[in-house]
Every structure is written in C-alpha cells, then in structure tokens.
Design an enzyme around this catalytic site. Structure first.
Site, mmCIF file in Angstrom:
data_model
loop_
_atom_site.group_PDB
_atom_site.id
_atom_site.type_symbol
_atom_site.label_atom_id
_atom_site.label_comp_id
_atom_site.label_asym_id
_atom_site.label_seq_id
_atom_site.Cartn_x
_atom_site.Cartn_y
_atom_site.Cartn_z
ATOM 1 N N GLY A 1 3.074 -95.430 78.804
ATOM 2 C CA GLY A 1 2.289 -94.314 79.263
ATOM 3 C C GLY A 1 1.124 -94.862 79.821
ATOM 4 N N SER B 1 0.508 -94.394 83.322
ATOM 5 C CA SER B 1 0.125 -93.789 84.500
ATOM 6 C C SER B 1 -1.301 -93.378 84.598
ATOM 7 C CB SER B 1 1.230 -92.959 84.770
ATOM 8 O OG SER B 1 1.569 -91.777 83.933
ATOM 9 N N GLY C 1 -5.111 -91.989 81.869
ATOM 10 C CA GLY C 1 -5.728 -92.173 80.404
ATOM 11 C C GLY C 1 -5.653 -93.687 79.926
ATOM 12 N N ASP D 1 11.177 -93.682 80.857
ATOM 13 C CA ASP D 1 10.895 -92.303 79.694
ATOM 14 C C ASP D 1 11.385 -92.748 78.378
ATOM 15 O OD1 ASP D 1 11.273 -90.223 78.496
ATOM 16 O OD2 ASP D 1 12.252 -88.973 79.942
ATOM 17 N N SER E 1 -1.802 -94.936 67.505
ATOM 18 C CA SER E 1 -1.830 -93.667 66.817
ATOM 19 C C SER E 1 -3.155 -92.987 66.991
ATOM 20 C CB SER E 1 -1.984 -94.702 65.184
ATOM 21 O OG SER E 1 -2.144 -93.210 64.344
ATOM 22 N N TYR F 1 2.006 -82.888 65.926
ATOM 23 C CA TYR F 1 1.187 -84.088 66.387
ATOM 24 C C TYR F 1 0.862 -84.927 65.247
ATOM 25 C CZ TYR F 1 -1.997 -87.042 69.264
ATOM 26 O OH TYR F 1 -2.786 -88.214 69.644
ATOM 27 N N ALA G 1 1.792 -85.350 62.463
ATOM 28 C CA ALA G 1 2.956 -85.872 61.654
ATOM 29 C C ALA G 1 3.741 -86.933 62.458
ATOM 30 C CB ALA G 1 4.121 -84.679 61.587
ATOM 31 N N LYS H 1 2.154 -89.095 64.206
ATOM 32 C CA LYS H 1 1.176 -90.281 64.233
ATOM 33 C C LYS H 1 1.171 -90.687 62.684
ATOM 34 C CE LYS H 1 -0.383 -90.031 68.642
ATOM 35 N NZ LYS H 1 0.329 -91.217 69.317
ATOM 36 N N THR I 1 -9.051 -87.986 78.670
ATOM 37 C CA THR I 1 -8.124 -88.643 79.352
ATOM 38 C C THR I 1 -7.245 -87.309 79.734
ATOM 39 O OG1 THR I 1 -6.461 -88.346 77.518
ATOM 40 C CG2 THR I 1 -7.921 -90.474 77.727
HETATM 41 N N1 LIG Z 1 -7.160 -89.224 74.317
HETATM 42 C C1 LIG Z 1 -7.491 -88.994 73.137
HETATM 43 O O1 LIG Z 1 -8.190 -88.384 72.674
HETATM 44 C C2 LIG Z 1 -6.617 -89.531 72.194
HETATM 45 C C3 LIG Z 1 -6.791 -89.647 70.848
HETATM 46 C C4 LIG Z 1 -5.971 -90.355 69.906
HETATM 47 C C5 LIG Z 1 -4.964 -90.719 70.240
HETATM 48 N N2 LIG Z 1 -4.571 -90.722 71.586
HETATM 49 C C6 LIG Z 1 -3.295 -91.548 72.131
HETATM 50 O O2 LIG Z 1 -3.216 -92.290 72.973
HETATM 51 C C7 LIG Z 1 -2.116 -92.280 73.871
HETATM 52 C C8 LIG Z 1 -2.271 -92.137 75.052
HETATM 53 O O3 LIG Z 1 -2.773 -90.705 75.400
HETATM 54 P P1 LIG Z 1 -3.978 -90.330 76.513
HETATM 55 O O4 LIG Z 1 -5.235 -89.785 75.922
HETATM 56 O O5 LIG Z 1 -4.078 -91.574 77.487
HETATM 57 O O6 LIG Z 1 -3.357 -89.287 77.393
HETATM 58 P P2 LIG Z 1 -2.477 -89.073 78.781
HETATM 59 O O7 LIG Z 1 -3.662 -89.276 79.752
HETATM 60 O O8 LIG Z 1 -2.125 -87.637 78.854
HETATM 61 O O9 LIG Z 1 -1.547 -90.066 79.022
HETATM 62 C C9 LIG Z 1 -0.285 -89.927 78.286
HETATM 63 C C10 LIG Z 1 0.576 -91.135 79.037
HETATM 64 O O10 LIG Z 1 1.841 -90.939 78.396
HETATM 65 C C11 LIG Z 1 2.973 -90.992 79.332
HETATM 66 N N3 LIG Z 1 4.242 -90.234 78.947
HETATM 67 C C12 LIG Z 1 4.232 -88.913 78.246
HETATM 68 N N4 LIG Z 1 5.381 -88.602 77.862
HETATM 69 C C13 LIG Z 1 6.305 -89.754 78.143
HETATM 70 C C14 LIG Z 1 7.686 -90.252 78.227
HETATM 71 N N5 LIG Z 1 8.456 -89.354 77.594
HETATM 72 N N6 LIG Z 1 7.978 -91.363 78.527
HETATM 73 C C15 LIG Z 1 6.930 -92.266 79.017
HETATM 74 N N7 LIG Z 1 6.033 -92.057 79.206
HETATM 75 C C16 LIG Z 1 5.173 -90.715 78.704
HETATM 76 C C17 LIG Z 1 2.345 -90.191 80.414
HETATM 77 O O11 LIG Z 1 2.858 -90.474 81.876
HETATM 78 P P3 LIG Z 1 4.208 -89.569 82.453
HETATM 79 O O12 LIG Z 1 3.676 -88.095 82.359
HETATM 80 O O13 LIG Z 1 4.084 -90.256 83.811
HETATM 81 O O14 LIG Z 1 5.397 -90.063 81.842
HETATM 82 C C18 LIG Z 1 1.046 -90.666 80.453
HETATM 83 O O15 LIG Z 1 0.999 -92.188 81.220
HETATM 84 C C19 LIG Z 1 -1.245 -90.948 73.209
HETATM 85 O O16 LIG Z 1 -0.302 -91.591 72.500
HETATM 86 C C20 LIG Z 1 -2.037 -90.363 72.312
HETATM 87 O O17 LIG Z 1 -1.523 -89.373 71.264
HETATM 88 C C21 LIG Z 1 -5.331 -90.256 72.506
#
Ligand SMILES: NC(=O)c1ccc[n+]([C@@H]2O[C@H](COP(=O)([O-])OP(=O)(O)OC[C@H]3O[C@@H](n4cnc5c(N)ncnc54)[C@H](OP(=O)(O)O)[C@@H]3O)[C@@H](O)[C@H]2O)c1
Length: 274
Positions: free
Chosen positions: A14, A16, A18, A58, A135, A149, A151, A153, A184
């Site tokens: 993931g 690309s 955030g 993926d 997580s 979501y 569940a 985590k 993000t």
């Molecule tokens: N931001 C927050 O507030 C927050 C808080 C708590 C936890 N988190 C966790 O942090 C992690 C990153 O989230 P983020 O906030 O950085 O969101 P984000 O910017 O939407 O990044 C999500 C990343 O996951 C990739 N992705 C999604 N589905 C995928 C798949 N099937 N295979 C491979 N890659 C996949 C996306 O790239 P592609 O679409 O190019 O595949 C992207 O790079 C997540 O696990 C999220 O639950 C985030």
C-alpha cells in the site's frame, strides 16, 4: 536468489499513497532498500540510483503477492522487514452492508496482510526481522457504522499477537501500529454504504458522518506514523503495540479500559452524535 547485499531490505505494501508512501520514502532516505508495492505502484517509475523500487502487487491475489516476494528475493536475496499497510475503510451499518462488501474489506485488510506474511515468512525466518502490521485505533475500539473495518483490524490484532509468539524463536518481531485519524487517501478511497444512507439508520448515520468529517478535517498528515515505523524497525526489542494519534484520540483505548462500560459508551455516543 540474487547475491545477498549488506543493505537491509523492506517491503511496504500500500505504498502508492498515504502512510505507506511516507514509510517507503522515509525508510529509503534512511538507507533501507525499499520495495514499495501497491496495485498502482507498477506505473510509478523508480528514480535511477534510488533506494526505492516499485512493485505491482494486489494483496488479494496469491500469485501477485508471491511474484512480488520472488522478485525481491531474486534482486536482493533477503527480506528483513515487511510493513503490511495496504488497506481501505468502509462505512455502513452491520445490518445493511452486503456480505460481498464485507468479504471484500476482509480480503484486503486482513487476508491481504496474512497472505503477505505467509509468502515472506520463510525469508524472514532465515535471517530474523520485522513484521509491522498497520492496524488502527479502530482495531482496539469499536466504532458504530464502521463495524466491518473495525472487525478486519480486530482480526489483524489477534493474528499478530499469535504470530508474535510463533516467530519470536526465529528472531522475527511482530508489531502492531495503531494510528488515529490522519489525512491520507483513506478518506477519498473509503466505501460508504448507500443502503445505510437510505435505510432505517439514515439519520443516525448522517449525524455520525458529520461528526467524523469534522474530525477528519482536523486530522494531521501522517509523518508521525512513518517516523514510528522507522523507529520500530531500528528497535532490537519492539513492543507488540504502538498507538500513534493526536492526544485526545490517544486516550481512547485507555478510557475504554478504565471507565465502567456504561459510562464509556454514554460519553462515546455523545461524542459521535448518537
Ligand atoms: N489514515 C488514517 O487515518 C488511518 C488510521 C488508522 C489506520 N490506517 C491504516 O493505514 C493503512 C494505510 O492507509 P492510508 O490512510 O495511507 O490510506 P490510502 O492513502 O488510501 O492508502 C492505501 C494504500 O493501500 C493500497 N491498496 C488498497 N487496496 C489494495 C490491494 N488490494 N492490494 C494492494 N494495495 C492496495 C492503495 O494503493 P492502490 O490503490 O494503488 O492499490 C494505497 O497505496 C490502512 O491499512 C489503513 O487502514 C489509516
């Protein structure tokens, strides 16, 4: 397998956008050889001479995950750490979200991380290393209209705690990072249940969304999460869990533990407009 270099190698899924993107760039800048993976990572060009290479992956696809791991091993001969970060968020009532959607969020957030752990485990066991599973505070505290979501985590938390025991004898540290709200791509990529927006929960859901949007608008960018991941990967004895959040949110798991359940729920309902 390629020649084993002295540079430590990390796979960030993931990557690309955030949190994953920030982790990949930060680790590359601090000397790690980084493989940044995501579905769209295949279209990002690696800068010549940089420590950061992009791989298409993926996490819902066995072949795609195994191919990426094989590519890393062919190029470097080692994997020292994985950061299981790929994921997306979903909102809707437990009653309304269709089973297919519920399975989809598990397939990425939980089974995706599991798939990468399994594929990378032999390489990690061979030399010792780190598995950092991204997580969330939503993996410790239940949030209404975010049940699926949460569940995924909560499941990742359970799996990681078990895996930590299993891999410790091989020098592999399994660690959970639990971020609060950060700005993000997650906000734009979130799936929202149209059934819940139109059904019996519509009014409560709308109030909840408004409150959460107000939180999201104040959310900071995610550099602290990337800094924490780097710190964990340099720690010879990291803990199982790390919370990273703004001060108010950071208190949440502690309040949940300390307050009587009824008091905690009443406060949380009020906070969320329910
Ligand atoms: N931001 C927050 O507030 C927050 C808080 C708590 C936890 N988190 C966790 O942090 C992690 C990153 O989230 P983020 O906030 O950085 O969101 P984000 O910017 O939407 O990044 C999500 C990343 O996951 C990739 N992705 C999604 N589905 C995928 C798949 N099937 N295979 C491979 N890659 C996949 C996306 O790239 P592609 O679409 O190019 O595949 C992207 O790079 C997540 O696990 C999220 O639950 C985030």
């Amino acid at each position: 397998m390629g020649d084993i270099s002295h540079q430590r190698v990390v796979l960030v899924t993931g990557a690309s956008t955030g949190i994953g993107r920030l982790c990949a760039e930060r680790l590359a800048a601090s000397g790690w050889r980084v493989f940044g993976a995501a579905r769209s990572a295949g279209v990002i060009e690696s800068a010549p001479g940089s420590n950061l290479d992009w791989l298409p992956m993926d996490v819902t696809d066995d072949v795609s995950v195994q191919t990426a791991i094989d590519t890393i091993l062919a190029q470097t001969g080692r994997i020292d750490a994985i950061v299981n970060n790929a994921g997306f968020s979903m909102r809707g009532s437990v009653e309304d979200v269709p089973m297919e959607e519920a399975r989809a969020v598990f397939e990425t957030n939980f089974f995706g991380a599991l798939r990468v752990c399994r594929a990378a485990a032999p390489a990690l066991r061979a030399r010792g290393g780190y598995i950092v599973n991204m997580s969330s505070l939503a993996g410790v505290v239940g949030l209404p209209f975010t049940g699926h979501y949460c569940a995924t985590k909560f499941a990742l938390e359970g799996l990681s705690e078990c895996l930590r025991y299993e891999m410790r004898p091989y020098g592999v540290h399994v660690v959970l990072v639990e971020p609060g709200d950060y700005r993000t791509g997650i906000q734009a990529n979130r799936r929202t249940s149209s059934e819940t927006q139109q059904g019996v929960y519509a009014q409560a859901f709308d109030r909840f969304l408004q409150k959460r949007q107000a939180f999201a608008a104040r959310a900071p960018t995610a550099e602290p999460v990337a800094a924490l991941v780097e710190k964990i990967l340099n720690d010879p004895a990291p803990r199982l869990r790390y919370v990273v959040a703004m001060p108010g949110q950071k208190l949440l798991p502690r309040l949940r533990r300390l307050l009587p359940q009824g008091v905690y729920e009443a406060c949380f309902r009020r906070l969320l407009g329910l």
